[in-house]
Design a protein around this motif. Sequence first.
Motif, PDB file in Angstrom:
ATOM      1  N   GLY A   8     -45.422 -27.413  23.285  1.00 35.37           N
ATOM      2  CA  GLY A   8     -46.300 -26.253  23.468  1.00 35.37           C
ATOM      3  C   GLY A   8     -46.180 -25.193  22.393  1.00 35.37           C
ATOM      4  O   GLY A   8     -47.023 -24.294  22.317  1.00 35.37           O
ATOM      5  N   SER A   9     -45.165 -25.289  21.548  1.00 29.73           N
ATOM      6  CA  SER A   9     -44.979 -24.313  20.470  1.00 29.73           C
ATOM      7  C   SER A   9     -45.369 -24.943  19.144  1.00 29.73           C
ATOM      8  O   SER A   9     -44.995 -26.080  18.861  1.00 29.73           O
ATOM      9  N   LEU A  10     -46.081 -24.177  18.322  1.00 29.89           N
ATOM     10  CA  LEU A  10     -46.481 -24.688  17.009  1.00 29.89           C
ATOM     11  C   LEU A  10     -45.485 -24.298  15.919  1.00 29.89           C
ATOM     12  O   LEU A  10     -45.629 -24.697  14.766  1.00 29.89           O
ATOM     13  N   SER A  11     -44.476 -23.531  16.284  1.00 31.81           N
ATOM     14  CA  SER A  11     -43.524 -23.024  15.287  1.00 31.81           C
ATOM     15  C   SER A  11     -42.572 -24.121  14.803  1.00 31.81           C
ATOM     16  O   SER A  11     -42.073 -24.917  15.600  1.00 31.81           O
ATOM     17  N   LYS A  12     -42.298 -24.085  13.484  1.00 33.38           N
ATOM     18  CA  LYS A  12     -41.355 -25.066  12.903  1.00 33.38           C
ATOM     19  C   LYS A  12     -39.941 -24.836  13.436  1.00 33.38           C
ATOM     20  O   LYS A  12     -39.128 -25.739  13.456  1.00 33.38           O
ATOM     21  N   THR A  13     -39.653 -23.584  13.813  1.00 35.23           N
ATOM     22  CA  THR A  13     -38.296 -23.269  14.269  1.00 35.23           C
ATOM     23  C   THR A  13     -38.229 -23.177  15.801  1.00 35.23           C
ATOM     24  O   THR A  13     -37.370 -22.494  16.347  1.00 35.23           O
ATOM     25  N   SER A  14     -39.143 -23.849  16.449  1.00 34.80           N
ATOM     26  CA  SER A  14     -39.239 -23.790  17.911  1.00 34.80           C
ATOM     27  C   SER A  14     -37.974 -24.260  18.627  1.00 34.80           C
ATOM     28  O   SER A  14     -37.437 -25.334  18.334  1.00 34.80           O
ATOM     29  N   ILE A  15     -37.541 -23.470  19.591  1.00 32.22           N
ATOM     30  CA  ILE A  15     -36.437 -23.866  20.468  1.00 32.22           C
ATOM     31  C   ILE A  15     -36.840 -25.112  21.251  1.00 32.22           C
ATOM     32  O   ILE A  15     -36.040 -26.025  21.448  1.00 32.22           O
ATOM     33  N   ASN A  16     -38.090 -25.133  21.687  1.00 30.58           N
ATOM     34  CA  ASN A  16     -38.548 -26.261  22.508  1.00 30.58           C
ATOM     35  C   ASN A  16     -38.576 -27.556  21.697  1.00 30.58           C
ATOM     36  O   ASN A  16     -38.324 -28.629  22.231  1.00 30.58           O
ATOM     37  N   ARG A  17     -38.865 -27.420  20.403  1.00 31.17           N
ATOM     38  CA  ARG A  17     -38.792 -28.614  19.537  1.00 31.17           C
ATOM     39  C   ARG A  17     -37.331 -29.072  19.413  1.00 31.17           C
ATOM     40  O   ARG A  17     -37.045 -30.267  19.439  1.00 31.17           O
ATOM     41  N   THR A  74     -42.186 -27.194  26.418  1.00 30.33           N
ATOM     42  CA  THR A  74     -43.017 -26.028  26.105  1.00 30.33           C
ATOM     43  C   THR A  74     -42.412 -24.694  26.530  1.00 30.33           C
ATOM     44  O   THR A  74     -41.761 -24.604  27.568  1.00 30.33           O
ATOM     45  N   PRO A  75     -42.699 -23.664  25.708  1.00 29.89           N
ATOM     46  CA  PRO A  75     -42.294 -22.314  26.115  1.00 29.89           C
ATOM     47  C   PRO A  75     -43.265 -21.736  27.135  1.00 29.89           C
ATOM     48  O   PRO A  75     -44.278 -22.358  27.467  1.00 29.89           O
ATOM     49  N   GLU A  76     -42.920 -20.559  27.604  1.00 32.14           N
ATOM     50  CA  GLU A  76     -43.798 -19.774  28.487  1.00 32.14           C
ATOM     51  C   GLU A  76     -44.340 -18.623  27.656  1.00 32.14           C
ATOM     52  O   GLU A  76     -43.571 -17.941  26.973  1.00 32.14           O
ATOM     53  N   TYR A  77     -45.651 -18.438  27.673  1.00 30.31           N
ATOM     54  CA  TYR A  77     -46.254 -17.282  27.008  1.00 30.31           C
ATOM     55  C   TYR A  77     -46.904 -16.408  28.082  1.00 30.31           C
ATOM     56  O   TYR A  77     -47.790 -16.872  28.810  1.00 30.31           O
ATOM     57  N   ASN A  78     -46.487 -15.161  28.116  1.00 32.53           N
ATOM     58  CA  ASN A  78     -47.073 -14.226  29.079  1.00 32.53           C
ATOM     59  C   ASN A  78     -47.152 -14.831  30.484  1.00 32.53           C
ATOM     60  O   ASN A  78     -48.207 -14.804  31.132  1.00 32.53           O
ATOM     61  N   TYR A  79     -46.048 -15.394  30.885  1.00 30.55           N
ATOM     62  CA  TYR A  79     -45.863 -15.969  32.232  1.00 30.55           C
ATOM     63  C   TYR A  79     -46.713 -17.211  32.476  1.00 30.55           C
ATOM     64  O   TYR A  79     -46.948 -17.590  33.626  1.00 30.55           O
ATOM     65  N   SER A  80     -47.215 -17.832  31.411  1.00 31.45           N
ATOM     66  CA  SER A  80     -48.097 -18.979  31.645  1.00 31.45           C
ATOM     67  C   SER A  80     -47.984 -20.001  30.522  1.00 31.45           C
ATOM     68  O   SER A  80     -47.060 -19.959  29.714  1.00 31.45           O
ATOM     69  N   SER A 110     -38.015 -24.254  27.757  1.00 36.18           N
ATOM     70  CA  SER A 110     -36.872 -23.463  27.305  1.00 36.18           C
ATOM     71  C   SER A 110     -37.340 -22.097  26.837  1.00 36.18           C
ATOM     72  O   SER A 110     -38.378 -21.993  26.176  1.00 36.18           O
ATOM     73  N   SER A 111     -36.552 -21.087  27.169  1.00 36.34           N
ATOM     74  CA  SER A 111     -36.861 -19.750  26.660  1.00 36.34           C
ATOM     75  C   SER A 111     -35.565 -18.985  26.430  1.00 36.34           C
ATOM     76  O   SER A 111     -34.545 -19.277  27.060  1.00 36.34           O
ATOM     77  N   PRO A 112     -35.622 -18.008  25.512  1.00 34.67           N
ATOM     78  CA  PRO A 112     -34.415 -17.205  25.282  1.00 34.67           C
ATOM     79  C   PRO A 112     -34.135 -16.271  26.461  1.00 34.67           C
ATOM     80  O   PRO A 112     -33.021 -15.789  26.612  1.00 34.67           O
ATOM     81  N   GLY A 113     -35.137 -16.032  27.287  1.00 37.70           N
ATOM     82  CA  GLY A 113     -34.993 -15.094  28.410  1.00 37.70           C
ATOM     83  C   GLY A 113     -34.302 -15.719  29.604  1.00 37.70           C
ATOM     84  O   GLY A 113     -33.742 -16.814  29.538  1.00 37.70           O
ATOM     85  N   ALA A 118     -40.014 -20.823  34.220  1.00 45.29           N
ATOM     86  CA  ALA A 118     -40.390 -21.229  35.589  1.00 45.29           C
ATOM     87  C   ALA A 118     -41.850 -20.921  35.902  1.00 45.29           C
ATOM     88  O   ALA A 118     -42.559 -21.748  36.488  1.00 45.29           O
ATOM     89  N   ARG A 119     -42.304 -19.742  35.475  1.00 45.90           N
ATOM     90  CA  ARG A 119     -43.683 -19.336  35.845  1.00 45.90           C
ATOM     91  C   ARG A 119     -44.689 -20.212  35.141  1.00 45.90           C
ATOM     92  O   ARG A 119     -45.687 -20.654  35.728  1.00 45.90           O
ATOM     93  N   MET A 120     -44.442 -20.497  33.859  1.00 52.14           N
ATOM     94  CA  MET A 120     -45.319 -21.413  33.111  1.00 52.14           C
ATOM     95  C   MET A 120     -45.348 -22.786  33.777  1.00 52.14           C
ATOM     96  O   MET A 120     -46.400 -23.420  33.889  1.00 52.14           O
TER      97      MET A 120
HETATM   98  C1  LIG Z   1     -47.162 -14.499  22.886  1.00 54.57           C
HETATM   99  C2  LIG Z   1     -45.779 -14.654  23.457  1.00 54.57           C
HETATM  100  C3  LIG Z   1     -45.581 -14.504  24.806  1.00 54.57           C
HETATM  101  C4  LIG Z   1     -44.316 -14.701  25.373  1.00 54.57           C
HETATM  102  N1  LIG Z   1     -44.156 -14.609  26.717  1.00 54.57           N
HETATM  103  C5  LIG Z   1     -42.977 -14.976  27.266  1.00 54.57           C
HETATM  104  C6  LIG Z   1     -42.856 -15.099  28.687  1.00 54.57           C
HETATM  105  O1  LIG Z   1     -43.761 -14.868  29.441  1.00 54.57           O
HETATM  106  N2  LIG Z   1     -41.659 -15.505  29.175  1.00 54.57           N
HETATM  107  C7  LIG Z   1     -40.587 -15.804  28.362  1.00 54.57           C
HETATM  108  O2  LIG Z   1     -39.528 -16.193  28.860  1.00 54.57           O
HETATM  109  N3  LIG Z   1     -40.685 -15.684  27.017  1.00 54.57           N
HETATM  110  C8  LIG Z   1     -41.859 -15.292  26.462  1.00 54.57           C
HETATM  111  N4  LIG Z   1     -41.977 -15.212  25.093  1.00 54.57           N
HETATM  112  C9  LIG Z   1     -40.801 -15.453  24.253  1.00 54.57           C
HETATM  113  C10 LIG Z   1     -40.645 -16.947  23.982  1.00 54.57           C
HETATM  114  O3  LIG Z   1     -39.984 -17.555  25.078  1.00 54.57           O
HETATM  115  C11 LIG Z   1     -39.852 -17.172  22.700  1.00 54.57           C
HETATM  116  O4  LIG Z   1     -40.555 -16.623  21.605  1.00 54.57           O
HETATM  117  C12 LIG Z   1     -39.561 -18.638  22.494  1.00 54.57           C
HETATM  118  O5  LIG Z   1     -38.654 -18.758  21.423  1.00 54.57           O
HETATM  119  C13 LIG Z   1     -40.828 -19.425  22.200  1.00 54.57           C
HETATM  120  O6  LIG Z   1     -40.560 -20.798  22.218  1.00 54.57           O
HETATM  121  P1  LIG Z   1     -40.339 -21.640  20.870  1.00 54.57           P
HETATM  122  O7  LIG Z   1     -39.055 -21.141  20.222  1.00 54.57           O
HETATM  123  O8  LIG Z   1     -40.227 -23.044  21.338  1.00 54.57           O
HETATM  124  O9  LIG Z   1     -41.516 -21.379  19.972  1.00 54.57           O
HETATM  125  C14 LIG Z   1     -43.225 -15.001  24.528  1.00 54.57           C
HETATM  126  C15 LIG Z   1     -43.440 -15.126  23.140  1.00 54.57           C
HETATM  127  C16 LIG Z   1     -44.699 -14.983  22.619  1.00 54.57           C
HETATM  128  C17 LIG Z   1     -44.912 -15.168  21.142  1.00 54.57           C
END
Ligand SMILES: Cc1cc2nc3c(=O)[nH]c(=O)nc-3n(C[C@H](O)[C@H](O)[C@H](O)COP(=O)(O)O)c2cc1C
Length: 180
Positions: A8-17, A74-80, A110-113, A118-120
Amino acid sequence: MKILVLIGSLSKTSINRSVYEAYRKVVGDQASFEEGRFDDFPLYNDDILEVGTPVPVERLGRQIGQADAVIFFTPEYNYSVPGGLKNALDWISRLKPQPFAGKPGAIIGSSPGKVGTARMQYHLRQIGVFLDLYFMNKPEVMISGAKSLLDEKGELVDEATLEHLKKHFAKFAEFTAKLA
Ligand SMILES: Cc1cc2nc3c(=O)[nH]c(=O)nc-3n(C[C@H](O)[C@H](O)[C@H](O)COP(=O)(O)O)c2cc1C
């Protein structure tokens, strides 16, 4: 077992990758993995579909169709669900026959938080209902505080997490075999 992976992340340094790379390592030769790309998809628009299904969408549809199972990392973005992945699922949802229908699926987030995606994950499960994708219920994998589990090269090194991934695959292989 042939697994199609959607990251779900397009970043080269993605945690999820990184977590995907670790999953591949713990699974070893028990399964083969192929990544499905969607970074070249246009934004979903009915007008584009009227002209024809974009080639990248057809490509991913074929990859899903040929796989025994699908795993989302995949990460969670804005709870989704991150927008790029949601856009890809919207495109794939228009394909007939529906390539996700009846496929075993799993979510690893996976998320740093603190909430570990869970919400995603529950939003993604809801989308899976429409796609008729059979997500495995348990074990869930919601990796919180993920940055602290990686080493300086960005590799997942936390033993407890690696063990959880190993157990996840064992269950997912059983789940996939049951649905075959
Ligand atoms: C647009 C955006 C929204 C985010 N929303 C959340 C969120 O809702 N919950 C969360 O735990 N982290 C959120 N984050 C932080 C991401 O979990 C964090 O950037 C994570 O490293 C992204 O995953 P990746 O490293 O695989 O790209 C958000 C980050 C971005 C850029």
